[in-house]
Design an enzyme around this catalytic site. Sequence first.
Site, PDB file in Angstrom:
ATOM      1  N   LYS A   2       8.081   0.634   5.487  1.00  0.00           N
ATOM      2  CA  LYS A   2       6.985   1.450   4.970  1.00  0.00           C
ATOM      3  C   LYS A   2       5.650   0.906   5.423  1.00  0.00           C
ATOM      4  O   LYS A   2       5.451  -0.311   5.346  1.00  0.00           O
ATOM      5  CB  LYS A   2       7.036   1.441   3.438  1.00  0.00           C
ATOM      6  N   THR A   3       4.772   1.671   5.908  1.00  0.00           N
ATOM      7  CA  THR A   3       3.334   1.377   6.027  1.00  0.00           C
ATOM      8  C   THR A   3       2.685   2.466   6.872  1.00  0.00           C
ATOM      9  O   THR A   3       3.182   2.810   7.952  1.00  0.00           O
ATOM     10  CB  THR A   3       2.987  -0.008   6.627  1.00  0.00           C
ATOM     11  N   ILE A   4       1.581   2.980   6.360  1.00  0.00           N
ATOM     12  CA  ILE A   4       0.858   3.985   7.150  1.00  0.00           C
ATOM     13  C   ILE A   4       0.345   3.344   8.441  1.00  0.00           C
ATOM     14  O   ILE A   4       0.080   4.033   9.414  1.00  0.00           O
ATOM     15  CB  ILE A   4      -0.330   4.605   6.377  1.00  0.00           C
ATOM     16  N   ASP A   5       0.192   2.016   8.437  1.00  0.00           N
ATOM     17  CA  ASP A   5      -0.408   1.330   9.596  1.00  0.00           C
ATOM     18  C   ASP A   5       0.423   1.462  10.865  1.00  0.00           C
ATOM     19  O   ASP A   5      -0.092   1.261  11.965  1.00  0.00           O
ATOM     20  CB  ASP A   5      -0.611  -0.157   9.300  1.00  0.00           C
ATOM     21  N   ASP A  51       5.329  -5.214   6.460  1.00  0.00           N
ATOM     22  CA  ASP A  51       5.843  -6.446   7.083  1.00  0.00           C
ATOM     23  C   ASP A  51       5.942  -7.590   6.083  1.00  0.00           C
ATOM     24  O   ASP A  51       6.956  -8.284   6.013  1.00  0.00           O
ATOM     25  CB  ASP A  51       4.992  -6.827   8.302  1.00  0.00           C
ATOM     26  N   ASP A  52       4.891  -7.762   5.263  1.00  0.00           N
ATOM     27  CA  ASP A  52       4.921  -8.867   4.303  1.00  0.00           C
ATOM     28  C   ASP A  52       6.016  -8.654   3.255  1.00  0.00           C
ATOM     29  O   ASP A  52       6.721  -9.591   2.891  1.00  0.00           O
ATOM     30  CB  ASP A  52       3.563  -9.002   3.603  1.00  0.00           C
ATOM     31  N   GLY A  78      -5.771   0.854   8.755  1.00  0.00           N
ATOM     32  CA  GLY A  78      -4.878   0.155   9.674  1.00  0.00           C
ATOM     33  C   GLY A  78      -5.394  -1.262   9.739  1.00  0.00           C
ATOM     34  O   GLY A  78      -6.259  -1.563  10.557  1.00  0.00           O
ATOM     35  N   GLY A 114       0.815  -1.219   0.000  1.00  0.00           N
ATOM     36  CA  GLY A 114       0.000   0.000   0.000  1.00  0.00           C
ATOM     37  C   GLY A 114       0.845   1.265   0.000  1.00  0.00           C
ATOM     38  O   GLY A 114       1.937   1.289   0.567  1.00  0.00           O
ATOM     39  N   ARG A 151       1.034  -5.658  -5.036  1.00  0.00           N
ATOM     40  CA  ARG A 151       1.038  -6.529  -3.860  1.00  0.00           C
ATOM     41  C   ARG A 151       1.473  -7.962  -4.181  1.00  0.00           C
ATOM     42  O   ARG A 151       1.240  -8.868  -3.403  1.00  0.00           O
ATOM     43  CB  ARG A 151      -0.362  -6.569  -3.236  1.00  0.00           C
ATOM     44  N   GLU A 189      -7.529   8.214   1.411  1.00  0.00           N
ATOM     45  CA  GLU A 189      -7.318   9.668   1.375  1.00  0.00           C
ATOM     46  C   GLU A 189      -5.992  10.078   2.011  1.00  0.00           C
ATOM     47  O   GLU A 189      -5.461  11.152   1.730  1.00  0.00           O
ATOM     48  CB  GLU A 189      -8.442  10.385   2.145  1.00  0.00           C
ATOM     49  N   GLY A 190      -5.479   9.211   2.923  1.00  0.00           N
ATOM     50  CA  GLY A 190      -4.286   9.611   3.681  1.00  0.00           C
ATOM     51  C   GLY A 190      -2.994   9.034   3.134  1.00  0.00           C
ATOM     52  O   GLY A 190      -1.926   9.298   3.672  1.00  0.00           O
ATOM     53  N   ARG A 191      -3.071   8.215   2.096  1.00  0.00           N
ATOM     54  CA  ARG A 191      -1.880   7.443   1.727  1.00  0.00           C
ATOM     55  C   ARG A 191      -0.938   8.135   0.742  1.00  0.00           C
ATOM     56  O   ARG A 191       0.164   7.650   0.524  1.00  0.00           O
ATOM     57  CB  ARG A 191      -2.292   6.086   1.141  1.00  0.00           C
ATOM     58  N   LYS A 213     -26.585  17.358  15.348  1.00  0.00           N
ATOM     59  CA  LYS A 213     -27.573  16.321  15.016  1.00  0.00           C
ATOM     60  C   LYS A 213     -27.002  14.976  14.588  1.00  0.00           C
ATOM     61  O   LYS A 213     -27.759  14.047  14.350  1.00  0.00           O
ATOM     62  CB  LYS A 213     -28.554  16.836  13.971  1.00  0.00           C
ATOM     63  N   TYR A 214     -25.705  14.856  14.441  1.00  0.00           N
ATOM     64  CA  TYR A 214     -25.168  13.578  13.936  1.00  0.00           C
ATOM     65  C   TYR A 214     -24.134  12.953  14.864  1.00  0.00           C
ATOM     66  O   TYR A 214     -23.308  13.656  15.455  1.00  0.00           O
ATOM     67  CB  TYR A 214     -24.471  13.768  12.585  1.00  0.00           C
TER      68      TYR A 214
HETATM   69  P1  FBP Z   1       0.670  -1.986   3.655  1.00  0.00           P
HETATM   70  O1  FBP Z   1       0.667  -2.894   4.841  1.00  0.00           O
HETATM   71  O2  FBP Z   1       1.076  -2.648   2.400  1.00  0.00           O
HETATM   72  O3  FBP Z   1       1.460  -0.739   3.912  1.00  0.00           O
HETATM   73  O4  FBP Z   1      -0.821  -1.484   3.389  1.00  0.00           O
HETATM   74  C1  FBP Z   1      -1.591  -1.008   4.423  1.00  0.00           C
HETATM   75  C2  FBP Z   1      -2.962  -0.591   3.970  1.00  0.00           C
HETATM   76  O5  FBP Z   1      -3.006   0.779   3.669  1.00  0.00           O
HETATM   77  C3  FBP Z   1      -3.975  -0.953   5.055  1.00  0.00           C
HETATM   78  O6  FBP Z   1      -4.108   0.101   5.974  1.00  0.00           O
HETATM   79  C4  FBP Z   1      -5.197  -1.273   4.265  1.00  0.00           C
HETATM   80  O7  FBP Z   1      -6.021  -2.201   4.929  1.00  0.00           O
HETATM   81  C5  FBP Z   1      -4.659  -1.884   3.022  1.00  0.00           C
HETATM   82  O8  FBP Z   1      -3.398  -1.300   2.822  1.00  0.00           O
HETATM   83  C6  FBP Z   1      -5.523  -1.647   1.816  1.00  0.00           C
HETATM   84  O9  FBP Z   1      -5.002  -2.375   0.749  1.00  0.00           O
HETATM   85  P2  FBP Z   1      -5.284  -2.058  -0.784  1.00  0.00           P
HETATM   86  O10 FBP Z   1      -4.502  -0.836  -1.130  1.00  0.00           O
HETATM   87  O11 FBP Z   1      -4.755  -3.261  -1.477  1.00  0.00           O
HETATM   88  O12 FBP Z   1      -6.752  -1.863  -0.914  1.00  0.00           O
END
Ligand code: FBP
Length: 568
Positions: free
Chosen positions: A227-230, A200-201, A276, A106, A170, A442-444, A267-268
């Site tokens: 790397k990973t936003i998670d 990680d993968d 993540g 991702g 991926r 939106e955040g990636r 109201k919401y």
């Molecule tokens: P990575 O572990 O490859 O960094 O991806 C994380 C992530 O952004 C998760 O937060 C999300 O669940 C997933 O990728 C979404 O995957 P895809 O981009 O294949 O829809």
Amino acid sequence: MAPSFVPNGGFAAGKAAPTSVTGRLTSVYSDVQNSRIDCELPLPSVLERPFKIVAGPGSSAAGNPDEIAKLFPHLFGQPSAMLVPSETEALPSDQKLKIGVVLSGGQAPGGHNVISGIFDYLQNRVKGSILYGFRGGPAGIMKCKYVELNSDYIYPYRNQGGFDMICSGRDKIETPEQFKQAEETARKLDLDGLVVIGGDDSNTNACLLAENFRSKNMKTRVIGCPKTIDGDLKCKEVPTSFGFDTACKIYAEMIGNVMIDARSTGKYYHFVRLMGRAASHITLECALQTHPNITIIGEEVAAKKLTLKNVTDYIVDVICKRAKVNYNYGVILIPEGLIDFIPEVQQLIAELNEILAHDIVDEDGLWKKKLTDQSLKLFEFLPRAIQEQLMLERDPHGNVQVAKIETEKMLIQMVETELEKRKQEGSYKGEFKGQSHFFGYEGRCGLPTNFDAMYCYALGYGAGALLHDGKTGLISSVGNLSAPVEEWTVGGTALTSMMDVERRHGKFKPVIKKAMVELEGAPFKKFASLRDEWALNNRYISPGPIQFKGPGADAANHTLLLELGARC
Ligand code: FBP
């Protein structure tokens, strides 16, 4: 003068441009984008001077060291590496290296800076070297699809978000045939090294490649980058993964806006699911940045063995208390991976994984007979949309695609039903309208924060140095991150030291152990000490957009700083 348009989709002359990629037009960049391109990034001082690389103590594994030792006989136990200042240049500068780089998994803000860092290292320290970018992720390695990166090519992507410079994917390199393809590519391009920028993968894959190349006595070395936003790829030596800082700050801006919206009309209830896949770091960090009324942390749900009903009741209790003081609105944060943390759902997913790996799932529903009674009951109880989402194809690494499971909508339905019940019992007199949001993609690809920009550049530069020194099977590690960038440390950590074994696709496989939210850790403890106050009294913070200049622009996120023992 740098070009304002990179012809041929940004791909170097002589190589066919991929039809799906168009190059970046800097002529249409905004002022802020242009200012980021031209901003010179500082490096840790060890990288600005002559350095040598020294070895640390030997390493083990995060779990099951005997299994990991068997799986990585050539790499297991190798020491970490650290760059330290030296009187003279310790590495040869007359060598010409051929290095490949791949973006995997991702998107995460800062990937382009890692590539720029590797490129600039080679330009500055090993002149005449070549950097190849493999296109479209690991598949680019297997199919030998690459582009030779040069300064004109890289320029428009400097300090910009996205992975579109060479694109990502991926795919996993795992079968003997795929390893053979990777070998062929490495031999064809005469690669001295490969940098795998991934989560990680992907870093597990990097380690498998490093092991495979070494077992064949090939000269190609492999270095990973975290790397990973998670935010779940970290350990003591790798304090954070890049992209987490920027993604959280983008989500925090959006959550803050939704908070003001909620308060403006009253109201919401906004149910915000945050990306993540496994760990809840993003949700926790966003809570620390914005102070929502309710935040669910998956790791806590798992530790307390909560059921879906328990989670629903917790939310409903707060909504009822707020209704008593006429707050019929609020903001609730939910981690993307929540349902995977609920023990009963975890069990159901594990059973579904086995069924999907080995059985034919057809419409007659006979496969359901393989579910245990408890899992079948839960499956039948879940809304149809969620049932379908749970059955979707697993990703190439065997993970449930939690980004596609609309937990926020499911919770709204369950909360509505429970509130209706309480209304009839007379214990709730408020009004409830739920709004669902999913803040993920939106955040990636946002413009990297100053922190991610500098961190990634140092990671890339450091990866260049490790390959220059002939290191393999390490992950580029930059530390001392609460200090000014000049004082950051640079080195490499044995990938095998981060590994454990896990069950995937019905088999045991080596994986880098995910770093989950620690309930005894400083970030969670801080949140836990404040959440009751945030639940009933609106203490919303709407931080606004990421700042690149001015006070606080360089500050890293709360999670990292708290984990490093800083006060914030
Ligand atoms: P990575 O572990 O490859 O960094 O991806 C994380 C992530 O952004 C998760 O937060 C999300 O669940 C997933 O990728 C979404 O995957 P895809 O981009 O294949 O829809």
